[in-house]
Design a protein around this motif. Structure first.
Motif, mmCIF file in Angstrom:
data_model
loop_
_atom_site.group_PDB
_atom_site.id
_atom_site.type_symbol
_atom_site.label_atom_id
_atom_site.label_comp_id
_atom_site.label_asym_id
_atom_site.label_seq_id
_atom_site.Cartn_x
_atom_site.Cartn_y
_atom_site.Cartn_z
ATOM 1 N N SER A 1 -1.685 -4.236 6.327
ATOM 2 C CA SER A 1 -1.780 -3.306 5.197
ATOM 3 C C SER A 1 -0.773 -3.656 4.105
ATOM 4 N N ARG B 1 -7.953 4.773 16.887
ATOM 5 C CA ARG B 1 -7.051 3.926 16.102
ATOM 6 C C ARG B 1 -6.604 2.704 16.893
ATOM 7 N N THR C 1 -13.085 -5.440 7.028
ATOM 8 C CA THR C 1 -11.828 -5.037 6.400
ATOM 9 C C THR C 1 -12.098 -4.689 4.941
ATOM 10 N N TYR C 2 -11.271 -3.807 4.391
ATOM 11 C CA TYR C 2 -11.419 -3.413 2.995
ATOM 12 C C TYR C 2 -10.141 -3.736 2.231
ATOM 13 N N LEU D 1 -10.928 7.127 -0.429
ATOM 14 C CA LEU D 1 -9.912 7.081 0.615
ATOM 15 C C LEU D 1 -9.716 8.461 1.232
ATOM 16 N N ASN E 1 -6.230 -3.064 2.585
ATOM 17 C CA ASN E 1 -6.041 -1.617 2.622
ATOM 18 C C ASN E 1 -6.358 -0.984 3.962
ATOM 19 N N MET E 2 -7.532 -1.255 4.525
ATOM 20 C CA MET E 2 -7.922 -0.576 5.751
ATOM 21 C C MET E 2 -8.951 -1.392 6.511
ATOM 22 N N PRO F 1 -3.474 -3.518 11.691
ATOM 23 C CA PRO F 1 -2.643 -2.531 10.987
ATOM 24 C C PRO F 1 -1.477 -3.122 10.206
ATOM 25 N N CYS G 1 0.841 -1.200 0.000
ATOM 26 C CA CYS G 1 0.000 0.000 0.000
ATOM 27 C C CYS G 1 0.874 1.248 0.000
ATOM 28 N N ASP H 1 -4.144 4.031 -3.172
ATOM 29 C CA ASP H 1 -3.311 3.576 -2.056
ATOM 30 C C ASP H 1 -2.482 2.337 -2.411
ATOM 31 N N HIS I 1 0.339 3.944 1.659
ATOM 32 C CA HIS I 1 0.500 4.519 2.997
ATOM 33 C C HIS I 1 1.526 3.761 3.842
#
Length: 273
Positions: A223, A248, A259-260, A188, A240-241, A220, A83, A124, A85
């Motif tokens: 990702s 958080r 989840t995505y 996003l 992704n996220m 996390p 990703c 992303d 990010h």
């Protein structure tokens, strides 16, 4: 109440077969699905060497490798997908991947230097490239694209692979299994307000980016990891996220179970020569 009567059969073998068929028909759907997913252990064994930890490297840091997310090897063994990010912006340190040691004679993980080849912040996604010319042996295959058709259907059994807790406990791969709950459109959020362009604002409003919504839990550290369709073993998305219930930190303490993933169709243009 309706009853089902079965005439006695003079053949005991045929009778046992008939009873077995009747019992199979009464099995819960979940149990039949479990039997159909017996290929998952083989898929994990086949794919684990192609799933790597992505981070930064500095000889003066302790530890020298700073974990940031998951990635996976594609193509000729020199390209790693993750990703956007996951990759620092701006790049202030060298990038590296940590390859699991299960395929090495020493059994120890390997650090390999990489560089950023391409980046797509809108979707992303990022593609890294090995600095040296020695390709990695294990790679994952992308699901083929069919114009106008989704690469995976809603309800399909999928598995995501990665390092949910980073490398704190070693490079230990974890696999989570679930289904594609929905194919939806969203936008996003930009990391900072300075990243908002006129085009980005328009797409935020219109929700033009397609996502795979998954009925499964990721963390996390997942990702950038691959989302594999269990039936075919192909990559259909990039994790992704995660939907958060609160802060958080709740991603670890109280995961939402949603989840995505970014569909693989957005990755293909980044892999072009």
């Amino acid at each position: 109440m309706n009853e089902l009567s079965v005439s006695p059969s003079p053949d005991p073998i045929a009778r046992r077969q008939l009873l077995a068929l009747g019992a199979a028909a009464l099995l819960p759907t979940g149990l039949r699905a479990q039997e159909m997913s017996n290929t998952l252990p083989d898929l994990i064994d086949k794919s684990r060497q192609a799933v790597v930890a992505v981070g930064t490297y500095s000889a003066t840091d302790s530890p020298r490798f700073g974990f940031r997310g998951t990635g996976f090897v594609v193509g000729d063994g020199k390209l790693i997908v993750t990703c956007s990010h996951v990759i620092p912006n701006p790049l202030e340190k060298e990038l590296a991947i940590q390859v699991p040691g299960s395929g090495n004679a020493s059994g120890a993980p390997q650090l390999r230097p990489v560089k950023l080849r391409r980046r797509d912040t809108l979707h992303d996604l990022a593609v890294l490239e090995l600095v040296d010319d020695k390709p990695l042996v294990a790679t994952l295959s992308l699901a083929p694209l069919d114009e106008g058709q989704p690469v995976v259907r809603e309800g399909s059994a999928v598995a995501l692979m990665g390092y949910p807790l980073g490398t704190a406990l070693g490079v230990s791969l974890a696999t989570h299994r679930g289904i594609v709950a929905s194919i939806t459109k969203a936008a996003l959020p930009a990391p900072t307000s300075g990243s908002l362009s006129e085009r980005a604002i328009r797409q935020l409003r219109e929700g033009q980016v397609e996502f795979l919504q998954l009925d499964m839990t990721a963390y996390p550290g997942n990702s950038g990891g691959p989302l594999l369709e269990i039936r075919t073993g192909k990559v259909v998305g990039i994790v992704n996220m995660v939907a958060l219930k609160g802060t958080r930190e709740s991603a670890l303490s109280a995961p939402s179970g949603i989840t995505y993933a970014v569909p693989v169709k957005y990755l293909v243009p980044l892999l072009a020569p």
